[in-house]
Structure formats: C-alpha cells, structure tokens
Enzyme design. Structure first.
Site, mmCIF file in Angstrom:
data_model
loop_
_atom_site.group_PDB
_atom_site.id
_atom_site.type_symbol
_atom_site.label_atom_id
_atom_site.label_comp_id
_atom_site.label_asym_id
_atom_site.label_seq_id
_atom_site.Cartn_x
_atom_site.Cartn_y
_atom_site.Cartn_z
ATOM 1 C CB CYS A 119 -0.917 0.023 1.211
ATOM 2 S SG CYS A 119 -2.094 -1.325 1.187
ATOM 3 C CG HIS A 260 -3.180 3.496 2.336
ATOM 4 N ND1 HIS A 260 -3.640 3.155 1.092
ATOM 5 C CD2 HIS A 260 -3.213 2.360 3.078
ATOM 6 C CE1 HIS A 260 -3.931 1.865 1.078
ATOM 7 N NE2 HIS A 260 -3.684 1.365 2.277
ATOM 8 C CG ASN A 290 -6.525 -0.956 1.313
ATOM 9 O OD1 ASN A 290 -5.844 -0.448 0.414
ATOM 10 N ND2 ASN A 290 -6.002 -1.516 2.386
HETATM 11 N N1 ACO Z 1 -18.390 -8.483 9.291
HETATM 12 C C1 ACO Z 1 -18.765 -8.756 10.560
HETATM 13 N N2 ACO Z 1 -17.886 -9.084 11.519
HETATM 14 C C2 ACO Z 1 -16.586 -9.134 11.191
HETATM 15 C C3 ACO Z 1 -16.141 -8.860 9.893
HETATM 16 C C4 ACO Z 1 -17.098 -8.533 8.918
HETATM 17 N N3 ACO Z 1 -16.768 -8.240 7.643
HETATM 18 N N4 ACO Z 1 -14.804 -8.969 9.870
HETATM 19 C C5 ACO Z 1 -14.401 -9.308 11.101
HETATM 20 N N5 ACO Z 1 -15.478 -9.397 11.907
HETATM 21 C C6 ACO Z 1 -15.507 -9.733 13.328
HETATM 22 C C7 ACO Z 1 -14.281 -10.516 13.738
HETATM 23 O O1 ACO Z 1 -14.484 -11.889 13.491
HETATM 24 C C8 ACO Z 1 -14.222 -10.209 15.230
HETATM 25 O O2 ACO Z 1 -15.149 -11.049 15.896
HETATM 26 P P1 ACO Z 1 -14.757 -11.783 17.271
HETATM 27 O O3 ACO Z 1 -14.463 -10.656 18.220
HETATM 28 O O4 ACO Z 1 -15.983 -12.547 17.586
HETATM 29 O O5 ACO Z 1 -13.557 -12.608 16.949
HETATM 30 C C9 ACO Z 1 -14.782 -8.797 15.341
HETATM 31 O O6 ACO Z 1 -15.468 -8.546 14.089
HETATM 32 C C10 ACO Z 1 -13.751 -7.700 15.585
HETATM 33 O O7 ACO Z 1 -12.639 -7.868 14.724
HETATM 34 P P2 ACO Z 1 -11.413 -6.872 14.822
HETATM 35 O O8 ACO Z 1 -10.313 -7.411 13.989
HETATM 36 O O9 ACO Z 1 -11.122 -6.548 16.249
HETATM 37 O O10 ACO Z 1 -12.038 -5.556 14.156
HETATM 38 P P3 ACO Z 1 -11.337 -4.159 13.980
HETATM 39 O O11 ACO Z 1 -12.099 -3.141 14.701
HETATM 40 O O12 ACO Z 1 -9.860 -4.211 14.205
HETATM 41 O O13 ACO Z 1 -11.566 -3.880 12.416
HETATM 42 C C11 ACO Z 1 -10.290 -4.024 10.357
HETATM 43 C C12 ACO Z 1 -11.043 -4.780 11.474
HETATM 44 C C13 ACO Z 1 -11.310 -3.164 9.614
HETATM 45 C C14 ACO Z 1 -9.649 -5.020 9.426
HETATM 46 C C15 ACO Z 1 -9.214 -3.115 10.981
HETATM 47 O O14 ACO Z 1 -8.488 -3.855 11.919
HETATM 48 C C16 ACO Z 1 -8.252 -2.518 9.989
HETATM 49 O O15 ACO Z 1 -8.615 -1.655 9.206
HETATM 50 N N6 ACO Z 1 -6.958 -2.897 10.056
HETATM 51 C C17 ACO Z 1 -5.896 -2.262 9.283
HETATM 52 C C18 ACO Z 1 -5.949 -2.516 7.823
HETATM 53 C C19 ACO Z 1 -4.768 -1.848 7.155
HETATM 54 O O16 ACO Z 1 -4.455 -0.700 7.403
HETATM 55 N N7 ACO Z 1 -4.041 -2.551 6.336
HETATM 56 C C20 ACO Z 1 -2.840 -1.992 5.750
HETATM 57 C C21 ACO Z 1 -2.956 -1.728 4.342
HETATM 58 S S1 ACO Z 1 -3.435 -3.140 3.388
HETATM 59 C C22 ACO Z 1 -2.124 -3.603 2.311
HETATM 60 O O17 ACO Z 1 -1.001 -3.238 2.437
HETATM 61 C C23 ACO Z 1 -2.489 -4.597 1.264
#
Ligand code: ACO
Length: 333
Positions: A119, A260, A290
């Site tokens: 990214c 980003h 993203n």
């Molecule tokens: N729908 C419903 N529930 C979901 C979904 C979904 N699509 N996805 C995950 N959940 C659930 C999980 O299973 C988890 O449930 P559990 O607590 O029962 O296990 C719960 O939601 C919470 O999951 P978290 O991972 O804690 O959610 P978070 O608030 O962290 O959000 C997200 C997740 C959106 C992925 C976030 O962590 C994020 O944006 N991370 C960074 C992404 C990023 O910046 N990546 C870098 C660039 S990408 C690249 O380089 C290719």
C-alpha cells in the site's frame, strides 16, 4: 530517508485516475458472507468498492490512469523518460506491468519498471521518480499505483473480503522552475520483521501455486487486521512528526492530508495528530475501499480535479501497508 537536498525540485505536472465500472456495495457483500453494512461502515468507513471486469488486468487500469495524467500535464507519451508502476497485483511476475503500460501508451523512449511496497508503493514510486529527476537522469517520469486486488481475495473470508477494491491513479513528474514548488521531502520506512502480519503466503517461490495452495486459497490476502491497525496508527503518527520536523513546519501549516485509504478510523487518527479538521482530509475510502498502491493517487487526483488542492497548498501524502512499509511525501502544489 530524507530527500530534498538538491537545488532542483520535482513538481507534479498532472494527475490521473481510473476506476472500473462495476460497483460492489456492502449490501452485495451481505449476500456473500456473514457481514452487515453497519459493521463494515462502522469499523472501516467503506460503503462500496470497484471490481475490475474479467478481461481487465492491472496494466489496463494503469494505462487509463496514465493517459489521464498525461492529458492534464499536456504532454505526449513520447515525452516520457521513465514509467514506474507500483503494484502488488501485477499482470504477470514478468514482464513488468510498467512495460505493458509503456507498450499501451506508445511511450517508446521510456525506461519502465515495477516497484512493490504494497500500500506504500505510490509513496515509494514518487520518491524514486523525484530522485531520478533531481539527479538530472530523467526529466519526465510517469508514476502509477494500480491494483486488481479483488483477484487475490478469499471471498469467503469476511475479515478481508470487505476491505479491498480495484483502481489506478497516476502522476506525471517534471522538474520545477519555481524552487518553492514541488516535492519538499519524502520519508520511507519498512520493518520486514512484521512481514507475516499482512501477506499472500502462497503462489510465488516460497509456496508455488500448486492445486493445494490454490484450493486452500493461500494465494490470497491474509491479514492480522487488529494488530496492523494499531501499528499503522503509531507509525503514521511518527512519520507525520518526521515530515513536520524535516521541513520546520507546524501542524497548521499543512493545508491538505491525502492519506492511504485503508480505514476511516486510521485516517481520522492521523488527522487528529495533525490537529486538522476533516474538511482538509481527502477521503475516498467510502467509495473505493482499500485499493493498496492506487489509493493515494486516486484520492490526489480527485482532490486536484475537484479544485480542492490549489497552487501553493502544502499537501501531505502518507501510506502504510504490507512489508510492513510506511512513508510520506510533502508537496508544495
Ligand atoms: N463483518 C462482521 N464481523 C466481522 C467482519 C465482517 N466483515 N470482519 C471481522 N469481523 C468480526 C471478527 O471476526 C471479530 O469477531 P470476534 O471478536 O468474535 O472474533 C470482530 O469482528 C472484531 O474484529 P477486529 O479485527 O477486532 O475488528 P477491527 O475493529 O480491528 O476492524 C479491520 C477490522 C477493519 C480489518 C481493521 O483492523 C483494519 O482496518 N486494520 C488495518 C488494515 C490496514 O491498514 N491494512 C494496511 C494496508 S493493506 C495492504 O497493504 C495490502
């Protein structure tokens, strides 16, 4: 790394972008995996994303964005000395996607290569283009961030499949006549110790694309989202400090943030760090999701064409992604 030591500056002479027509909404995803529009919007800010048509590969999107940028810069393909494509979803391992863009554009004089920093790829490409121009090696460089990420997603994994989209953004770089205009500094970082937090484990030399690898979908994006989130917020905050310090600027001297577009909550954290109201932050994550290396140039092009970013504005570009990699560039428009 800080650059900005030579007399000549590099300006961005034109921007461009391309998005595939097909829109995939959160409501569409509700029918595919156990998720809801409410969850996706509240956790990521994403409402919809674009999906490339079956016959489109990354070079096709990149070519359209590149052409668009050449038009704004009012130059022809034969003027290009170098094309860099930042992508983690190339058409092929080889030849490079940049070479295919060169062919498509008819940029016969240009050198061409791909660059992979996930990214953060566009920030890395901008830095490389800037150095080539300021060293005097090249005068006109086209940098493109382009991805067809939806081909490398496990559409049964709700943790990842709701996050990503396809698209391409581009910028034409040229030497600036005005020493006050152009790229003021660039800052690149990487921590390979954290490589396995965000990766496609299979499909390449470590784990060739056997039937088993493909059946287990090991060639798709795997991410420890929550951990990546926390590191992204910390590292982006650090790189903002680095940009301000390197340029002797206060937070209120930055006019626009072009971040980003991975997650609205990460973007808001960086804006808070800059004490910047959200009106000055370019947000496209709601419509694009993203798009990895394409996200910063897509957002930049939208802001430039929409008349928000104007001559003289100080624009901070930043990104964070797989590698792990992160970086920023400060540009006086
Ligand atoms: N729908 C419903 N529930 C979901 C979904 C979904 N699509 N996805 C995950 N959940 C659930 C999980 O299973 C988890 O449930 P559990 O607590 O029962 O296990 C719960 O939601 C919470 O999951 P978290 O991972 O804690 O959610 P978070 O608030 O962290 O959000 C997200 C997740 C959106 C992925 C976030 O962590 C994020 O944006 N991370 C960074 C992404 C990023 O910046 N990546 C870098 C660039 S990408 C690249 O380089 C290719």
């Amino acid at each position: 790394m800080k650059t900005g030591i030579m007399d000549v500056r590099t300006r961005i002479a034109g921007t461009g972008s391309y998005l595939p027509d097909k829109i995939l909404t959160n409501f569409d995803l509700e029918k595919m995996v156990d998720t809801t529009d409410e969850w996706i919007v509240s956790r990521s800010g994403i409402r919809e994303r674009r999906v490339a048509a079956a016959e489109q590969a990354t070079s096709d999107l990149a070519t359209e964005a590149g052409r668009n940028a050449l038009e704004m810069a009012a130059i022809g393909p034969e003027d290009l000395d170098l094309i860099i494509v930042a992508t983690l979803t190339p058409d092929h391992f080889f030849p490079s996607t940049a070479g295919l863009v060169q062919r498509n554009l008819g940029a016969t004089r240009a050198a061409a290569f791909d660059l992979e920093a996930a990214c953060t790829g566009f920030i890395y490409a901008l830095t490389v283009g800037d150095l080539f121009i300021r060293s005097g090696s090249f005068r006109t460089v086209l940098v493109i961030g382009a991805e067809v990420l939806t081909r490398f997603i496990d559409w049964e994994d709700r943790n990842t499949c709701v996050l990503f989209g396809d698209g391409a953004g581009a910028a034409v770089m040229k030497p600036s006549d005005d020493p006050g205009q152009g790229i003021l500094s660039t800052h690149l970082h990487s921590d390979g110790r954290l490589a396995d937090m965000l990766m496609a484990p299979g499909g390449a030399s470590r784990m060739p694309p056997t039937h088993e690898v493909v059946e287990k979908k090991l060639n798709t994006v795997k991410m420890r989202g929550n951990e990546v989130f926390k590191i992204a917020v910390t590292k982006l905050s650090e790189v903002v400090d680095e940009v301000l310090q390197a340029n002797g600027l206060r937070e209120d001297e930055i006019d626009f943030l072009v971040p980003h577009q991975a997650n609205l909550r990460i973007i808001q954290a960086t804006a808070r760090k800059l004490r910047m109201p959200m009106e000055k932050v370019i947000v496209t994550v709601d419509r694009h999701g993203n798009t990895s290396a394409a996200s910063v140039p897509l957002a930049l092009d939208e802001a430039v064409r929409g008349g928000r970013i104007k001559r003289g504005d100080r624009v901070l570009l930043e990104a964070f992604g797989g590698g792990l990699t992160w970086g920023a560039a400060l540009v006086r428009w």
